[in-house]
Write a protein that holds these residues in place. Structure first.
Motif, PDB file in Angstrom:
ATOM      1  N   SER A 173       0.827  -1.211   0.000  1.00 23.59           N
ATOM      2  CA  SER A 173       0.000   0.000   0.000  1.00 23.59           C
ATOM      3  C   SER A 173       0.859   1.257   0.000  1.00 23.59           C
ATOM      4  O   SER A 173       0.557   2.239  -0.698  1.00 23.59           O
ATOM      5  N   VAL A 218      -9.311  -3.263  -0.542  1.00 21.11           N
ATOM      6  CA  VAL A 218      -8.192  -3.228   0.405  1.00 21.11           C
ATOM      7  C   VAL A 218      -8.582  -4.035   1.640  1.00 21.11           C
ATOM      8  O   VAL A 218      -9.708  -3.906   2.141  1.00 21.11           O
ATOM      9  N   GLY A 276      -3.733   1.650   1.649  1.00 22.87           N
ATOM     10  CA  GLY A 276      -4.793   1.744   0.654  1.00 22.87           C
ATOM     11  C   GLY A 276      -4.504   2.766  -0.416  1.00 22.87           C
ATOM     12  O   GLY A 276      -3.398   3.335  -0.510  1.00 22.87           O
TER      13      GLY A 276
END
Length: 462
Positions: free
Chosen positions: A192, A293, A307
């Motif tokens: 991420s 996510v 994310g």
């Protein structure tokens, strides 16, 4: 048997006239009249012959019926005898099994029973010869009786050792699985971060290719410290960033989309600003809309953020704390279910630093149509499954449910749970979803959630 007796009586009755004398067979009147004539003698002889044939036929029929009755009786008696034999054999087999089991138990008790102590031999008593190896009470028999329990105890010890080794291996496999899950979450967190850094890297390469490109940036109040000391300095000035989405809204600038900000005393980072009609300046700190996510992350991931701001993301506790440093903010929560219904919740709060486990302090009542699901606790520390700070002492709410949240006690609200694209059938799965208990209950996973913050002063001015 009654039928057989009747047939025997009929046979005796049929045979009685054939053996009787002629004088006895005649009626009394004929004896009184003297000897019969030749014609009468011939007629009586033919009738006697016909009567004897009828009697023979009757006798044959009776014998045939008697044979059939005897055959049926013999067959029925044979079946009963076979049935009795089968039952007797079954009883004998069961008795043999019981006797064998009783003998085995008695032998085992005798083997486990210590030998009786021998009385001391008197001086005048002759000395008994020692039992030989072949005698029933000799050393061979004793060794044999002691060998079976010893082998059984050895086998039991071996089985116990194997069970303990299997249990130890199972615990090691369980620990390895936990470590693999933890490493997997760390990999997801790093992925991420890489996804968030890629746009910055591409933007830096573009600026290197076009160094004369003009940048549209905002100045922070502490820009004087970053200015050059002399008017004639030729050093390029560092880019200026706004303090946050609220500053862009107050300045009348467009504040919708991803913007790079720099709160006081912090490094620049990107945020998602929301210019909602009728009152903008919101900074989005959480968004769940498509389940792209995984929010079942560890403490470090929730601290730094994860994310993608174009989809589902968590801004990060540390960045949120830097935006809210020493201030009171509104928290606006937007909820939506799978039927298209929507609800909003709003309240005042402040957020502590990592030394307080990012404690959320409620500073006012919950505003909106929904009842308070945060609990009756004014201060709630943040918890993940590897940092348990919830207020339920006998459980780990983040591990029992899913994700990280400001848990009071398990089961009131969790907007960072597992994302379900449809309502699962299993109740255990439903309680791990995204829920706000006072709206659709804890077993209804919501479709989307958005969390936004902005300063109280901005909300009062707007």
């Amino acid at each position: 048997m009654p039928r057989l007796a009747a047939l025997l009586l009929a046979l005796a009755a049929a045979c009685a006239p054939a053996g009787a004398s002629p004088s006895l067979a005649r009626p009394p009147k004929e004896r009184a009249r003297g000897p019969p004539s030749a014609l009468s003698a011939a007629g009586s002889g033919s009738s006697a012959k016909a009567a004897s044939w009828d009697e023979v036929n009757l006798l044959a029929h009776a014998v045939l019926q008697l044979g059939h009755g005897l055959k049926e009786h013999v067959d029925r008696a044979g079946g009963q005898v076979r049935d009795l034999r089968a039952r007797l054999a079954a009883h004998e087999a069961a008795l043999a099994r019981l006797e064998s089991s009783a003998d085995g138990a008695q032998q085992q008790q005798q083997q486990q029973r210590p030998p009786p102590a021998r009385a001391p031999r008197r001086r005048d008593e002759p000395e008994e010869p020692e039992a030989g190896a072949g005698s029933p009470g000799g050393p061979a028999a004793g060794n044999a009786s002691r060998g079976a329990p010893a082998d059984l105890a050895a086998l039991q010890n071996l089985v116990g050792l194997q069970n303990s080794k299997i249990e130890e291996l199972f615990q090691k496999v369980k620990q390895q699985q936990y470590r693999m899950d933890k490493q997997n979450l760390q990999i997801k967190s790093l992925q991420s971060k890489v996804n968030m850094m890629l746009p910055l890297y591409a933007k830096g390469n573009e600026m290197e290719k076009n160094p004369k490109q003009k940048m549209d940036v905002r100045w922070s109040p502490d820009s004087a410290a970053n200015r050059s000391h002399g008017a004639g300095s030729t050093l390029p000035e560092a880019p200026r960033f706004p303090l946050g989405c609220h500053q862009l809204f107050l300045d009348g600038s467009p504040s919708n989309g991803v913007v790079r900000i720099r709160p006081p005393g912090a490094q620049p980072f990107d945020v998602l600003c929301d210019a909602t009609p009728g009152g903008g300046g919101w900074t989005v700190i959480q968004k769940r809309q498509d389940g792209s996510v995984d929010f079942d992350q560890l403490w470090e991931a929730y601290k730094t953020g994860f994310g993608n701001m174009s989809g589902d993301f968590w801004l990060g506790l540390e960045k949120t704390h830097q935006i809210m440093r020493d201030g009171r903010f509104h928290l606006l929560i937007e909820l939506q279910d799978w039927e298209g219904n929507a609800q909003t919740v709003q309240f005042l709060f402040s957020l502590g630093g990592e030394e307080t486990a990012y404690t959320l302090s409620l500073l006012g009542p919950i505003l909106g149509e929904l009842e308070n699901a945060m609990g009756d606790f004014p201060q709630l520390p943040f918890s993940t499954r590897d940092r348990d700070h919830d207020l339920k002492g006998d459980a780990n709410c983040a591990k029992h449910l899913s994700g990280g949240w400001w848990f009071s006690t398990c089961g009131h609200v969790n907007l960072n749970g597992r994302y379900f694209r449809s309502i699962p059938r299993q109740r255990h799965d439903r309680k791990q979803g995204i829920f706000w208990k006072t709206w659709r209950g804890r077993y209804y996973p919501l479709r989307s959630t958005v969390m936004k913050i902005r300063p109280v002063e901005l909300g009062q001015g707007a």
